[in-house]
Design a protein around this motif. Structure first.
Motif, PDB file in Angstrom:
ATOM      1  N   TYR A  47     -88.014  63.478  27.666  1.00  0.00           N
ATOM      2  CA  TYR A  47     -87.661  62.485  27.242  1.00  0.00           C
ATOM      3  C   TYR A  47     -86.013  61.871  27.321  1.00  0.00           C
ATOM      4  CZ  TYR A  47     -87.342  58.204  23.801  1.00  0.00           C
ATOM      5  OH  TYR A  47     -87.313  57.089  23.172  1.00  0.00           O
TER       6      TYR A  47
ATOM      7  N   PHE B 275     -84.132  59.337  30.347  1.00  0.00           N
ATOM      8  CA  PHE B 275     -82.881  58.273  30.150  1.00  0.00           C
ATOM      9  C   PHE B 275     -81.746  58.690  31.263  1.00  0.00           C
ATOM     10  CE2 PHE B 275     -85.479  57.337  26.319  1.00  0.00           C
ATOM     11  CZ  PHE B 275     -85.664  56.020  26.681  1.00  0.00           C
TER      12      PHE B 275
ATOM     13  N   VAL C 173     -87.789  51.654  31.247  1.00  0.00           N
ATOM     14  CA  VAL C 173     -87.423  51.831  29.946  1.00  0.00           C
ATOM     15  C   VAL C 173     -88.240  51.190  28.726  1.00  0.00           C
ATOM     16  CG1 VAL C 173     -85.645  51.567  28.252  1.00  0.00           C
ATOM     17  CG2 VAL C 173     -85.006  52.628  30.331  1.00  0.00           C
ATOM     18  N   LYS C 174     -88.718  50.113  29.094  1.00  0.00           N
ATOM     19  CA  LYS C 174     -89.799  49.249  28.223  1.00  0.00           C
ATOM     20  C   LYS C 174     -91.122  49.914  28.105  1.00  0.00           C
ATOM     21  CE  LYS C 174     -87.994  44.622  28.840  1.00  0.00           C
ATOM     22  NZ  LYS C 174     -87.955  42.994  29.459  1.00  0.00           N
TER      23      LYS C 174
ATOM     24  N   PRO D 142     -91.066  55.233  22.356  1.00  0.00           N
ATOM     25  CA  PRO D 142     -89.984  55.842  21.613  1.00  0.00           C
ATOM     26  C   PRO D 142     -90.415  57.276  21.055  1.00  0.00           C
ATOM     27  CG  PRO D 142     -90.839  53.987  20.221  1.00  0.00           C
ATOM     28  CD  PRO D 142     -91.526  54.033  21.775  1.00  0.00           C
TER      29      PRO D 142
ATOM     30  N   ASP E 260     -85.530  56.340  16.669  1.00  0.00           N
ATOM     31  CA  ASP E 260     -84.893  56.611  18.006  1.00  0.00           C
ATOM     32  C   ASP E 260     -84.088  55.320  18.383  1.00  0.00           C
ATOM     33  OD1 ASP E 260     -84.246  57.276  20.556  1.00  0.00           O
ATOM     34  OD2 ASP E 260     -86.307  56.608  21.538  1.00  0.00           O
TER      35      ASP E 260
ATOM     36  N   LYS F 226     -83.760  54.796  23.358  1.00  0.00           N
ATOM     37  CA  LYS F 226     -84.388  53.710  23.805  1.00  0.00           C
ATOM     38  C   LYS F 226     -83.834  52.135  23.910  1.00  0.00           C
ATOM     39  CE  LYS F 226     -88.953  51.261  24.633  1.00  0.00           C
ATOM     40  NZ  LYS F 226     -90.267  51.119  24.422  1.00  0.00           N
TER      41      LYS F 226
END
Length: 318
Positions: A27, A31, A76-77, A81, A86, A89
């Protein structure tokens, strides 16, 4: 062509782990990878804006950043999460949307403002302030993302390692600030010179006297600042070229321009051949010496940027 840098991306952090990645690391890495993709293209855009005079190519590189931001925002959308609290995001989404707005709108508006500011110091100062505001907005967003990365990593015991690019970005920021400081100083003197010439064209003796005095005072002040400025990594060529230009304008303001001011107070019938000779000599300096010195400053400024901004990597099409 004058070239300017806008340093938009903050330091990047990379996950480092000797163990197989688990869900948390995957995860986090997602990002981080999105940030790396955006940062690399943004840096590539900056490099082309310095090393290339092809406006079409530079615009293409800007569009590549926008396209990647669109992809990153969509990705990202779509990701779920990791936890209810979190912040990685929403912070990443906020940052990428802020970057997208700047590359889509702020840069276009800034370019239009820059194009309309070439003859006025006040307008050029306004352009730099607007650019600084846009850059600060992006820096603040990028720093929030960096802090969110650090907080997530600390919470989940992920080891972080500073990326090698951090030092490069800091160097580019220093270069940008140095170039801008010198440019604004000598551009102010040039603007005052233009104001004096406009006053001469108006044949308004009071306006001529006021403009000449302003040029003398501003060039005196500018010389003191430039002469006390340090080198940039032992490179003094840009600063020295600016000093040469401002020294010439200062000499004109205190010498031939003062004579022109005195001549402007005479009636045409009272002007002598000596007055005509002074006028012709001054015009020659303004048509040859000053433009040559100005061109030298621009050349040394571009050389400074090219010397310390890495060239973009060229790839061959398969």
């Amino acid at each position: 062509m004058r070239k300017y840098l806008s340093i938009l991306c903050c330091a990047i952090t990379l996950a480092a782990s000797a163990q197989p990645m688990n869900q948390v690391e995957e995860y986090f890495t997602f990002f981080n990878n999105q940030h790396v993709l955006v940062n690399n293209l943004a840096m590539n855009y900056l490099q082309y804006s310095v090393h290339s005079s092809d406006f079409g190519l530079i615009e293409k590189k800007r569009q590549e950043v926008i396209d990647q931001l669109d992809k990153s925002i969509t990705a990202v959308k779509a990701i779920e999460p990791l936890t209810e609290d979190d912040q990685l995001k929403p912070t990443a989404l906020e940052v990428f949307q802020s970057f997208s707005a700047s590359f889509n709108m702020d840069f276009v508006d800034l370019m239009q403002l820059k194009m309309s500011s070439q003859t006025s110091y006040e307008s050029m100062e306004q352009y730099f302030e607007a650019r600084k505001e846009a850059e600060q907005k992006m820096d603040e967003a990028a720093n929030r993302y960096l802090e969110a990365q650090k907080a997530f990593a600390e919470k989940h015991n992920i080891l972080l390692q500073d990326a090698e690019a951090n030092g490069d970005i800091q160097d580019l920021n220093q270069l940008n600030n140095y170039h801008q400081a010198i440019f604004l100083k000598y551009f102010k003197a040039l603007s005052r010179n233009n104001e004096f010439m406009n006053a001469m064209n108006s044949q308004d003796a009071d306006a001529i006297a006021k403009a000449r005095l302003q040029l003398e005072q501003d060039s005196d002040e500018t010389l003191k600042v430039l002469q006390n400025m340090p080198a940039f990594k032992d490179d003094t060529a840009y600063r020295d070229a600016a000093i040469d230009l401002v020294e010439k304008l200062n000499t004109l303001a205190k010498g031939d321009f003062k004579k022109l001011e005195d001549i402007s107070k005479k009636s045409p019938a009272d002007r002598t051949q000596a007055d005509v000779d002074v006028f012709n000599k001054t015009i020659q300096s303004l048509q040859t010496v000053v433009p040559n010195l100005n061109a030298a400053v621009n050349e040394k400024g571009n050389e400074l940027m090219k010397k310390f901004v890495p060239k973009p990597r060229l790839t061959k099409s398969l």
